[in-house]
Design a protein around this motif. Structure first.
Motif, PDB file in Angstrom:
ATOM      1  N   LEU A  52       0.461  -0.663  -0.313  1.00  0.00           N
ATOM      2  CA  LEU A  52      -0.147   0.355  -0.135  1.00  0.00           C
ATOM      3  C   LEU A  52       0.456   1.197   0.549  1.00  0.00           C
ATOM      4  CD1 LEU A  52      -2.877  -0.668   2.113  1.00  0.00           C
ATOM      5  CD2 LEU A  52      -3.078  -0.130   0.106  1.00  0.00           C
ATOM      6  N   TRP A  55       1.893   2.011  -3.557  1.00  0.00           N
ATOM      7  CA  TRP A  55       1.110   1.209  -4.547  1.00  0.00           C
ATOM      8  C   TRP A  55       1.450   2.371  -5.772  1.00  0.00           C
ATOM      9  CZ3 TRP A  55      -3.873   2.297  -5.131  1.00  0.00           C
ATOM     10  CH2 TRP A  55      -5.073   1.060  -6.389  1.00  0.00           C
ATOM     11  N   TRP A  56       1.177   3.928  -5.706  1.00  0.00           N
ATOM     12  CA  TRP A  56       1.393   4.992  -6.524  1.00  0.00           C
ATOM     13  C   TRP A  56       1.996   4.731  -7.035  1.00  0.00           C
ATOM     14  CZ3 TRP A  56      -4.047   5.937  -6.140  1.00  0.00           C
ATOM     15  CH2 TRP A  56      -4.337   5.999  -5.593  1.00  0.00           C
ATOM     16  N   ALA A 167      -6.167   9.834  -2.843  1.00  0.00           N
ATOM     17  CA  ALA A 167      -7.147   8.678  -2.969  1.00  0.00           C
ATOM     18  C   ALA A 167      -8.181  10.109  -3.904  1.00  0.00           C
ATOM     19  CB  ALA A 167      -7.522   8.188  -1.894  1.00  0.00           C
ATOM     20  N   VAL A 269      -3.375  -3.598  -4.866  1.00  0.00           N
ATOM     21  CA  VAL A 269      -3.065  -4.014  -4.210  1.00  0.00           C
ATOM     22  C   VAL A 269      -2.735  -4.704  -3.346  1.00  0.00           C
ATOM     23  CG1 VAL A 269      -3.840  -2.770  -1.545  1.00  0.00           C
ATOM     24  CG2 VAL A 269      -5.159  -1.852  -3.588  1.00  0.00           C
ATOM     25  N   TRP A 449     -10.431  -0.248  -6.436  1.00  0.00           N
ATOM     26  CA  TRP A 449      -8.775  -0.265  -5.720  1.00  0.00           C
ATOM     27  C   TRP A 449      -8.535   0.938  -5.406  1.00  0.00           C
ATOM     28  CZ3 TRP A 449      -7.593  -4.700  -4.373  1.00  0.00           C
ATOM     29  CH2 TRP A 449      -7.127  -6.104  -6.045  1.00  0.00           C
ATOM     30  N   ILE A 450      -8.439   1.965  -5.743  1.00  0.00           N
ATOM     31  CA  ILE A 450      -8.504   3.356  -4.959  1.00  0.00           C
ATOM     32  C   ILE A 450      -8.801   3.158  -3.735  1.00  0.00           C
ATOM     33  CG2 ILE A 450      -8.737   5.760  -5.268  1.00  0.00           C
ATOM     34  CD1 ILE A 450      -8.503   6.041  -7.998  1.00  0.00           C
ATOM     35  N   TYR A 453      -7.946   0.449  -1.179  1.00  0.00           N
ATOM     36  CA  TYR A 453      -6.483   1.286  -0.145  1.00  0.00           C
ATOM     37  C   TYR A 453      -6.077   2.287   0.382  1.00  0.00           C
ATOM     38  CZ  TYR A 453      -3.258   5.660  -0.666  1.00  0.00           C
ATOM     39  OH  TYR A 453      -2.049   6.547  -0.434  1.00  0.00           O
ATOM     40  N   ARG A 454      -7.784   3.341   0.294  1.00  0.00           N
ATOM     41  CA  ARG A 454      -8.024   4.268   1.403  1.00  0.00           C
ATOM     42  C   ARG A 454      -8.820   3.830   3.093  1.00  0.00           C
ATOM     43  NH1 ARG A 454      -8.904   7.225   4.668  1.00  0.00           N
ATOM     44  NH2 ARG A 454      -9.556   9.093   5.029  1.00  0.00           N
ATOM     45  N   GLY A 458      -4.374   2.929   3.552  1.00  0.00           N
ATOM     46  CA  GLY A 458      -2.556   3.692   2.508  1.00  0.00           C
ATOM     47  C   GLY A 458      -1.750   3.312   2.734  1.00  0.00           C
ATOM     48  N   GLY A 459      -1.758   2.146   4.066  1.00  0.00           N
ATOM     49  CA  GLY A 459      -0.729   1.676   4.033  1.00  0.00           C
ATOM     50  C   GLY A 459       0.292   2.914   5.532  1.00  0.00           C
ATOM     51  N   GLN A 484       1.808   7.451   0.459  1.00  0.00           N
ATOM     52  CA  GLN A 484       1.468   6.634  -0.166  1.00  0.00           C
ATOM     53  C   GLN A 484       1.859   5.263  -0.159  1.00  0.00           C
ATOM     54  OE1 GLN A 484       3.774   8.186  -2.961  1.00  0.00           O
ATOM     55  NE2 GLN A 484       2.699  10.020  -2.859  1.00  0.00           N
TER      56      GLN A 484
END
Length: 484
Positions: A52, A55-56, A167, A269, A449-450, A453-454, A458-459, A484
């Motif tokens: 995460l 990820w970007w 996000a 992710v 997926w976004i 992630y949110r 977000g890790g 990120q």
């Protein structure tokens, strides 16, 4: 890839509080608690999955990274969150300083004649004066703990703001890219309609096609052109939304969107599972937890104000007395007085402060539970949308290929006079809708997926909520790292 949605249980409030403070039994009894279950479904494993936090970067899309970095640099929400950190840090320093003795440098001078006929006397004194309120019943320590929890919550909310901006920017970027793809399909369809109208006009002039066919072909061409103009306006609106988010010039944003048109599908992710503990790694949930901690500490502080307060003062320095023939200079010191203050009557003010603190605690506990439920909802919704998009992906691709082949065959038959213009337009509309649906489905999958992630924080981790001041300053200068 089949992603199954699972019911992720709400965390026990009492379990979450056990590592912080122990709430009164009456308050816990009044708190709704749901039994934790272990109905957890792992996401499909993949060797291409990215963590995460990175990820970007793993998407290999420089335009996306540049847009996220620019949006985080100009976000007023992030700036406000940083200001809240500084305010909370100042409050933490102030509450910690209240536990320590104060030390002041003092100096005084006087000139007086105490009785008629007596000489004028001059006196002066300079030294250090100290005062210390002994925290016998823990009011100061409770205030310090509340301030520390508020500071931790502010730091977590700063991370949450950065994750949210990333996000939001990514979602708007996906929308803008999808709009461009839709515009390309719309233009292609419009050009095909224009060509059909041109050929039909020639055929009508030669007496092969009827006037009704010509009118229908011209109407279809006008409809395609109208749809293209409408789609162009929609893409301009999406582009301006990205300009407002990032603060970049519109020409630069347009260039970034165009450059990214041929990017491959996003990597998923890298989450092997989504247990309830992951929800507690969300910065907004952690912040609500810390706010609850601060509210409970404030109850202890308010209760301690009803007990005696003990204060000790002291002084050390030098004094000088000049009165006629007397001129004395020497050290001067004092210890005390020791003040003991016991509240006896205050009109119920202190008791009311305790009641108010308890009410704030219950409100913060309810807010924490609501945050957890919201986190569960967001994770579940993201999984549902992701599962739906992935389940429809193969069917959408097959439909697009089949309708495209049917449209090509119908166009060939129309040119040979074996199909009507109605058949051609119907086949063309079906092919256009199928191709657009396939493209839209890819964007829907990216948005899911976004959202996941949110929803998964977000890790972020609890360690990230407690950075040193220097690390925080360095992080604020690097706009796309910790979020990120």
């Amino acid at each position: 890839m089949n992603t199954k949605c699972s019911l992720i249980p709400i965390l026990l409030l009492s379990t979450a509080c056990s590592s912080m403070v122990r709430a009164p039994a009456e308050q816990l009894a009044a708190t709704p608690v749901q039994t934790q279950q272990a109905l957890l479904q792992a996401l499909p494993p993949t060797t291409q999955a990215a963590s995460l936090q990175q990820w970007w970067q793993a998407q290999g899309d420089p335009a996306l990274l540049q847009l996220i970095s620019a949006a985080q640099a100009v976000s007023p929400g992030i700036a406000q969150a940083w200001a809240n950190i500084e305010t909370a840090r100042a409050a933490r320093v102030s509450s910690g300083a209240a536990l320590l003795p104060t030390l002041d440098a003092t100096a005084s001078a006087s000139r007086a004649r105490s009785q008629p006929g007596m000489p004028v006397s001059n006196s002066g004194q300079a030294g250090l004066q100290t005062s210390w309120e002994m925290d016998v019943f823990g009011a100061g320590r409770a205030s310090r703990d509340a301030s520390q929890a508020s500071l931790d919550a502010s730091r977590a909310l700063w991370h949450d703001a950065r994750i949210s901006v990333a996000a939001e920017t990514a979602t708007q970027y996906v929308n803008a890219r999808q709009c461009q793809l839709t515009l390309a399909l719309t233009r292609k369809d419009s050009e095909s309609r224009q060509e059909t109208a041109r050929v039909t006009a020639l055929s009508a002039k030669a007496g092969v096609a009827s006037q009704n066919q010509l009118v229908l072909a011209q109407a279809a061409a006008a409809e395609g052109n109208n749809r293209t103009l409408q789609q162009q306006a929609a893409c301009e609106v999406e582009r301006k939304a990205l300009v407002a988010l990032t603060g970049l010039p519109e020409t630069e944003v347009a260039t970034l969107i165009q450059q990214a048109a041929a990017q491959p599908a996003w990597q998923p992710v890298g989450i092997s599972s989504l247990p309830a503990s992951v929800l507690n790694q969300r910065p907004d949930v952690y912040a609500a937890e810390q706010e609850m901690t601060a509210a409970y500490a404030q109850i202890s502080a308010a209760q301690a104000q009803r007990y005696p307060r003990l204060t000790l003062t002291g002084f050390v320095g030098r004094a000088r007395l000049d009165s006629g023939a007397t001129d004395l200079t020497g050290p001067s010191w004092s210890l005390g007085p020791v003040n003991l203050t016991l509240p006896l009557f205050n009109g119920g003010r202190l008791a009311a402060n305790v009641d108010a603190a308890e009410a704030r605690y219950l409100a913060s506990a309810s807010n924490y539970q609501a945050k957890v439920r919201q986190a569960v909802r967001e994770v579940e919704e993201a999984l549902v949308n992701l599962r739906s998009a992935e389940a429809r992906q193969q069917d959408a691709a097959l439909a697009a290929r089949s309708y495209a082949a049917h449209a090509a065959q119908t166009a060939s038959r129309y040119q040979q006079g074996m199909a009507s213009l109605f058949d051609l337009e119907d086949a063309r509309r079906s092919a256009f809708a199928a191709e657009l649906n396939e493209s839209t489905l890819q964007s829907e999958r990216r948005r899911a997926w976004i959202a996941l992630y949110r929803a998964a924080g977000g890790g972020w981790s609890t360690q990230a909520a407690l950075p040193a001041a220097a690390a925080m300053s360095a992080t604020s200068a690097t706009s796309a790292q910790n979020s990120q």
